[in-house]
Design a protein around this motif. Structure first.
Motif, PDB file in Angstrom:
ATOM      1  N   ASP A 125       0.823  -1.206   0.000  1.00 33.37           N
ATOM      2  CA  ASP A 125       0.000   0.000   0.000  1.00 33.37           C
ATOM      3  C   ASP A 125       0.859   1.259   0.000  1.00 33.37           C
ATOM      4  N   GLY A 126       2.163   1.097   0.134  1.00 33.15           N
ATOM      5  CA  GLY A 126       3.066   2.239   0.150  1.00 33.15           C
ATOM      6  C   GLY A 126       4.473   1.794  -0.177  1.00 33.15           C
ATOM      7  N   ALA A 127       5.309   2.748  -0.549  1.00 30.46           N
ATOM      8  CA  ALA A 127       6.689   2.424  -0.905  1.00 30.46           C
ATOM      9  C   ALA A 127       7.607   3.555  -0.477  1.00 30.46           C
ATOM     10  N   VAL A 128       8.808   3.171  -0.047  1.00 33.74           N
ATOM     11  CA  VAL A 128       9.891   4.120   0.179  1.00 33.74           C
ATOM     12  C   VAL A 128      10.829   3.990  -1.008  1.00 33.74           C
ATOM     13  N   VAL A 129      10.953   5.059  -1.793  1.00 40.70           N
ATOM     14  CA  VAL A 129      11.800   5.056  -2.985  1.00 40.70           C
ATOM     15  C   VAL A 129      13.116   5.745  -2.625  1.00 40.70           C
ATOM     16  N   LEU A 130      14.221   5.018  -2.746  1.00 39.01           N
ATOM     17  CA  LEU A 130      15.531   5.557  -2.381  1.00 39.01           C
ATOM     18  C   LEU A 130      16.238   6.152  -3.590  1.00 39.01           C
ATOM     19  N   ILE A 131      16.980   7.208  -3.346  1.00 39.83           N
ATOM     20  CA  ILE A 131      17.796   7.841  -4.381  1.00 39.83           C
ATOM     21  C   ILE A 131      19.201   8.030  -3.827  1.00 39.83           C
ATOM     22  N   TRP A 145       9.406   3.332 -10.470  1.00 43.48           N
ATOM     23  CA  TRP A 145       8.316   4.308 -10.285  1.00 43.48           C
ATOM     24  C   TRP A 145       7.143   3.965 -11.207  1.00 43.48           C
ATOM     25  N   ARG A 146       7.460   3.599 -12.455  1.00 44.62           N
ATOM     26  CA  ARG A 146       6.402   3.204 -13.389  1.00 44.62           C
ATOM     27  C   ARG A 146       5.719   1.915 -12.941  1.00 44.62           C
ATOM     28  N   GLN A 147       6.483   1.003 -12.344  1.00 43.33           N
ATOM     29  CA  GLN A 147       5.864  -0.222 -11.827  1.00 43.33           C
ATOM     30  C   GLN A 147       4.895   0.097 -10.698  1.00 43.33           C
ATOM     31  N   LEU A 148       5.272   1.007  -9.810  1.00 43.49           N
ATOM     32  CA  LEU A 148       4.366   1.421  -8.737  1.00 43.49           C
ATOM     33  C   LEU A 148       3.118   2.066  -9.319  1.00 43.49           C
ATOM     34  N   ASP A 149       3.291   2.871 -10.371  1.00 42.90           N
ATOM     35  CA  ASP A 149       2.134   3.478 -11.039  1.00 42.90           C
ATOM     36  C   ASP A 149       1.235   2.411 -11.653  1.00 42.90           C
ATOM     37  N   ARG A 150       1.848   1.404 -12.274  1.00 41.76           N
ATOM     38  CA  ARG A 150       1.082   0.382 -12.973  1.00 41.76           C
ATOM     39  C   ARG A 150       0.180  -0.395 -12.023  1.00 41.76           C
ATOM     40  N   TYR A 151       0.642  -0.616 -10.801  1.00 43.33           N
ATOM     41  CA  TYR A 151      -0.158  -1.366  -9.835  1.00 43.33           C
ATOM     42  C   TYR A 151      -0.894  -0.452  -8.853  1.00 43.33           C
ATOM     43  N   GLY A 152      -0.867   0.842  -9.118  1.00 43.22           N
ATOM     44  CA  GLY A 152      -1.663   1.774  -8.326  1.00 43.22           C
ATOM     45  C   GLY A 152      -1.255   1.865  -6.875  1.00 43.22           C
ATOM     46  N   VAL A 153       0.056   1.767  -6.580  1.00 43.75           N
ATOM     47  CA  VAL A 153       0.502   1.932  -5.193  1.00 43.75           C
ATOM     48  C   VAL A 153       0.209   3.377  -4.786  1.00 43.75           C
ATOM     49  N   PRO A 154      -0.653   3.591  -3.795  1.00 38.25           N
ATOM     50  CA  PRO A 154      -1.206   4.934  -3.586  1.00 38.25           C
ATOM     51  C   PRO A 154      -0.290   5.926  -2.882  1.00 38.25           C
ATOM     52  N   THR A 155       0.600   5.457  -2.002  1.00 43.20           N
ATOM     53  CA  THR A 155       1.396   6.393  -1.201  1.00 43.20           C
ATOM     54  C   THR A 155       2.876   6.064  -1.302  1.00 43.20           C
ATOM     55  N   ARG A 156       3.709   7.119  -1.329  1.00 42.77           N
ATOM     56  CA  ARG A 156       5.154   6.936  -1.472  1.00 42.77           C
ATOM     57  C   ARG A 156       5.904   7.995  -0.681  1.00 42.77           C
ATOM     58  N   MET A 338      -6.856  -0.340   5.485  1.00 42.38           N
ATOM     59  CA  MET A 338      -8.172   0.281   5.644  1.00 42.38           C
ATOM     60  C   MET A 338      -8.333   1.492   4.722  1.00 42.38           C
ATOM     61  N   ASP A 339      -7.212   2.126   4.361  1.00 43.94           N
ATOM     62  CA  ASP A 339      -7.278   3.319   3.514  1.00 43.94           C
ATOM     63  C   ASP A 339      -7.518   2.983   2.055  1.00 43.94           C
ATOM     64  N   VAL A 340      -7.231   1.757   1.637  1.00 49.28           N
ATOM     65  CA  VAL A 340      -7.295   1.415   0.211  1.00 49.28           C
ATOM     66  C   VAL A 340      -8.255   0.258  -0.063  1.00 49.28           C
ATOM     67  N   ARG A 341      -9.039  -0.138   0.921  1.00 53.51           N
ATOM     68  CA  ARG A 341      -9.884  -1.312   0.740  1.00 53.51           C
ATOM     69  C   ARG A 341     -11.038  -1.018  -0.218  1.00 53.51           C
ATOM     70  N   LEU A 342     -11.487  -2.070  -0.886  1.00 54.57           N
ATOM     71  CA  LEU A 342     -12.664  -1.982  -1.734  1.00 54.57           C
ATOM     72  C   LEU A 342     -13.917  -2.252  -0.904  1.00 54.57           C
ATOM     73  N   ASP A 343     -15.066  -1.967  -1.495  1.00 56.73           N
ATOM     74  CA  ASP A 343     -16.324  -2.160  -0.770  1.00 56.73           C
ATOM     75  C   ASP A 343     -16.540  -3.615  -0.367  1.00 56.73           C
ATOM     76  N   THR A 344     -16.027  -4.540  -1.185  1.00 55.19           N
ATOM     77  CA  THR A 344     -16.241  -5.968  -0.913  1.00 55.19           C
ATOM     78  C   THR A 344     -15.257  -6.535   0.098  1.00 55.19           C
ATOM     79  N   GLU A 345     -14.276  -5.727   0.523  1.00 57.75           N
ATOM     80  CA  GLU A 345     -13.255  -6.215   1.440  1.00 57.75           C
ATOM     81  C   GLU A 345     -13.637  -5.898   2.879  1.00 57.75           C
ATOM     82  N   SER A 346     -13.494  -6.907   3.731  1.00 59.28           N
ATOM     83  CA  SER A 346     -13.862  -6.734   5.130  1.00 59.28           C
ATOM     84  C   SER A 346     -13.118  -7.746   5.974  1.00 59.28           C
TER      85      SER A 346
END
Length: 796
Positions: A125-131, A145-156, A338-346
């Motif tokens: 659900d999140g990633a620390v990107v090192l430089i 970065w593009r891989q994170l975009d492709r899978y919709g990782v929301p926070t970085r 909890m921040d990224v769950r879908l309606d069907t997830e519980s």
């Protein structure tokens, strides 16, 4: 658990204070809102594994952090990883930090092991990107970065690492985020203090001894052995200048107030509540210093979750400087399940899991890494594999500490863990409970798409009796690493991978883990074939027998070459496959309902596109539009897979052999000016094309330099003097009397001519040349080169 750690080596024994428990997430039953599923991603050699070791040390998992150089790290435990000093496979480890429970995944940085980043990106659900603060944004930084975009990782979060190195620049690294368009609003939450002795700045001494936390308004100081102390900063400008916490002559002092002011004003642009709070403050520069952390953090978290800002931290993982702040802000800002769950997830819903990685252990057998997307997983239970349609039995549920395991009874919603006992599950499969599962819960989750192979090698069993063991080992290996593909062509067993290093690791794993006897033939790149120009009969029918009765199935489709202005889909290996609605068709395994007729049609098309009837090469750059299908009543939809495959293969055969495509790479080569001529000559002699000659390394190697960088308007850009050795290296980069200026060459070249480029460049540049490679896709070759390739693969 306490008894288990007694036999661990001394380095792995946790630090213990009186009445203090081991700081590990050994109990999987944690509050979901406090779980952080996170990955560390970066270009190779940016310090991911070193930061992981520092985190484990600071969390009291290790008495002392290991070192990549000595092969003593926790997450790089494979022999090949310790021998080469690189990360080859992603490693997961649960860590307890303050009130949070982290599932931390250390990933490889080398492009040859991009599959590991793909699978990790799917479940975090999140990633620390090192430089690396000396290099700034690099080729694979943008790749991950593009891989994170492709899978919709929301926070970085960004971590500007290695600020202790000569030439490191906090400012240049921050600006590189804008230059390479990673984010339009990077926000520095900390400022580096190279030294508390102002004279070191005058001498341009490299280093980092402390950090200023602009959000919590406090200063951190580290000793040589990595121990830290934190102290709040005064809340007025006068006290700040006279308190002596920072010497009055220190270069950072004049920049602190403006840095915090810019941070708060920038953040207030995304929060009306914070804006009103700031407007209500009394006039004067001290008012912004008096804003409490509790008034900032909720708005900072909200802006991070909505991707309106990119938090930027800095430090040195090698010296454990900044580690505590990284983990504090990971807990404060990155998303929870909890921040990224879908309606069907519980947490109390029907069980749904995604298998994001499969590995093999000689003692434990098949180990399946899963994330729980709904419900609670229990040991000794049964699950149904929606993707393959098979029922499997779970024997044990584990938490994995790199190479060490801890058995648990349950794995709750949002958690990441390992299950034993699954015999058929592969990476990307969806697993559901066998009891009380509704039709909705039995739909597939989005899977993991392996990158296309670009290189292959023949595998030659030493004897006929070794053939079956070798094939079984290759099947098992492809199950652990879906980017490895094996097939038989003209009686020759071929293994396909993502690069030369990838194939070397595959060879080593086959020998070490499966103990099979074989020899490896010459490496060659993986070519592609496109659509021929011959006439087609527009065949759309397939006749067969079902249950002894004749049946005719129709699949209506158009097949044509991909136009120059059209973009192929990576999940279809550069082909463009459209459904009846004109939208791109999902890959076969991505359909939520595997019985969907279009899922079966996709499966058939994928089968035919994987092997040309003319050259046995995979097919690419073809546009296929499925417009309709007609299935007789009482015929299962699975028959559509065979029908679509047969119809497409007939159309391809009628069109004749098409153009041959060869993989190309983009190169960024850094050499001294006096050797540049030889390097350019070598490139052109080997089919390369020079795109640009630059006097520095600031331009992008993937063509993104043609796009304007993001603006710095409204952003806090720190001054260069905060990184003294960077300013010195810029001014004295080329010492007096040394004419060897650095030049950067940007070029494209065929991968087949670059397999030994590391050796060639070393010889051409006297050992001083450096280069980065980036995949540039497949390009059509000339008739002469086409004939060479056909001879190489035995088709001419």
């Amino acid at each position: 658990m306490l008894r288990r750690v007694l036999w661990l080596p001394a380095r792995y024994r946790p630090l213990r204070l009186p009445n203090q428990r081991r700081s590990l997430a050994t109990d999987a039953n944690n509050e979901t809102s406090l779980i952080r599923n996170m990955a560390l991603v970066a270009h190779i050699d940016s310090g991911k594994t070193t930061l992981t070791e520092s985190i484990l040390h600071k969390s009291a998992y290790l008495v002392a952090p290991g070192s990549v150089d000595t092969g003593s790290t926790t997450t790089d435990f494979l022999p090949a990883e310790r021998e080469r000093g690189i990360t080859i496979q992603s490693a997961s480890i649960p860590v307890k930090w303050n009130k949070w429970n982290f599932n931390l995944i250390d990933t490889p940085g080398h492009a040859d092991f991009g599959m590991e980043v793909e699978s990790a990106s799917r479940v975090v659900d999140g990633a620390v990107v090192l430089i690396d603060s000396v290099e700034g944004v690099e080729a694979q930084t943008k790749g991950v970065w593009r891989q994170l975009d492709r899978y919709g990782v929301p926070t970085r979060l960004m971590f500007l690492n290695k600020l202790d190195r000569p030439g490191a620049s906090f400012r240049s690294s921050l600006v590189s985020l804008l230059t390479h368009r990673l984010h339009s609003n990077p926000m520095a939450l900390t400022l580096p203090i190279a030294s508390f002795n102002a004279e070191d700045y005058m001498r341009a001494e490299p280093g980092i001894q402390g950090l200023v936390d602009l959000v919590k308004w406090e200063i951190w100081k580290w000793t040589e052995d990595g121990e830290s102390a934190v102290q709040p900063l005064p809340r007025t400008v006068k006290e700040l200048e006279t308190s002596g916490i920072i010497p009055a002559s220190h270069p950072i002092l004049p920049h602190l107030v403006s840095a915090r002011t810019d941070l708060l004003e920038n953040l207030s642009m995304y929060s009306d509540e914070l804006m009103e709070h700031l407007l209500a403050l009394p006039p004067g520069p001290s008012s912004y210093l008096d804003v409490e952390t509790s008034a900032i953090m909720p708005h900072l978290r909200k802006a991070t979750l909505s991707n309106e800002i990119l938090p930027v931290l800095c430090g040195s993982a090698m010296k454990s400087i900044g580690t505590e702040l990284v983990m504090n802000y990971v807990g404060e800002l990155l998303a929870s399940p909890m921040d990224v769950r879908l309606d069907t997830e519980s947490a109390h819903g029907p069980l749904r899991l995604l298998a994001w990685k499969v590995s093999w252990d000689k003692r434990k057998g098949w180990m399946t890494f899963v994330r729980v997307y709904s419900g609670t997983l229990k040991r000794q239970s049964s699950v149904f594999n929606v993707t393959s349609g098979q029922k499997e039995k779970i024997s044990k549920v584990l938490l994995l500490y790199a190479a060490e395991v801890q058995e648990v009874d349950t794995l709750p919603y949002g958690s990441v863990g390992v299950i034993l006992g699954l015999k058929f599950t592969r990476t990307g499969d969806t697993l559901v409970g066998t009891r009380g599962s509704s039709n909705t819960s039995r739909t597939s989750l989005r899977g993991v798409v392996p990158p296309p192979a670009v290189m292959s090698a023949s595998i030659i069993p030493k004897s006929h009796s070794d053939l079956d063991p070798v094939q079984e080992a290759l099947y098992a290996l492809s199950r652990t690493d879906p980017s490895v593909r094996a097939d038989m062509q003209e009686g020759q067993l071929l293994v396909h991978g993502l690069g030369a290093l990838h194939l070397e690791i595959v060879e080593g794993r086959l020998r070490d883990e499966w103990g099979v006897n074989f020899e490896v033939g010459s490496r060659r790149v993986s070519y592609r074939e496109s659509l021929g120009s011959g006439p087609s009969s527009n065949t759309n029918k397939w006749a067969t027998e079902v249950a002894g009765k004749p049946a005719t199935i129709k699949v209506l489709m158009t097949v044509e070459p991909l136009a120059d202005d059209q973009q192929g889909n990576p999940i279809w290996d550069g082909n463009l496959v459209l459904g009846p609605n004109g939208q791109p068709l999902l890959s076969p395994d991505a359909f939520r309902d595997q019985l969907d007729p279009m899922a079966n049609i996709a499966r058939g098309l994928s089968s035919s596109l994987s092997n040309s009837p003319h050259t046995s090469l995979p097919l690419s750059h073809i546009k296929i539009h499925v417009t309709d299908y007609k299935l007789p009543p009482d015929i299962p939809t699975s028959i559509l897979a065979g029908a679509s495959s047969a119809i497409l293969r007939t159309r391809l055969r009628e069109a004749g052999m098409g153009p041959v495509l060869e993989p190309f790479i983009k190169l960024k080569i850094s050499v001294h000016e006096d050797t540049m001529g030889k390097v350019v000559k070598d490139l052109t002699e080997n089919g390369g094309e020079v795109l640009d000659l630059a006097s520095d390394t600031t331009s992008a190697m993937d063509g993104s330099d043609e796009v304007a960088p993001y603006s710095t308007d409204g952003l806090y850009i720190p001054p260069e003097e905060l990184s003294p050795s960077s300013a010195a290296s810029a001014s004295s980069k080329f010492s007096i009397g040394t004419p060897r200026f650095k030049r950067t060459i940007h070029a494209v070249a065929p991968l087949s001519r670059m397999l030994d480029y590391s050796t060639r460049l070393r010889a051409l540049s006297g050992g001083h040349g450096l280069f980065d490679m980036l995949n540039a896709g497949f390009k059509q070759v000339s008739d002469t080169r086409r004939l060479e390739i056909l001879r190489e693969i035995g088709r001419a």
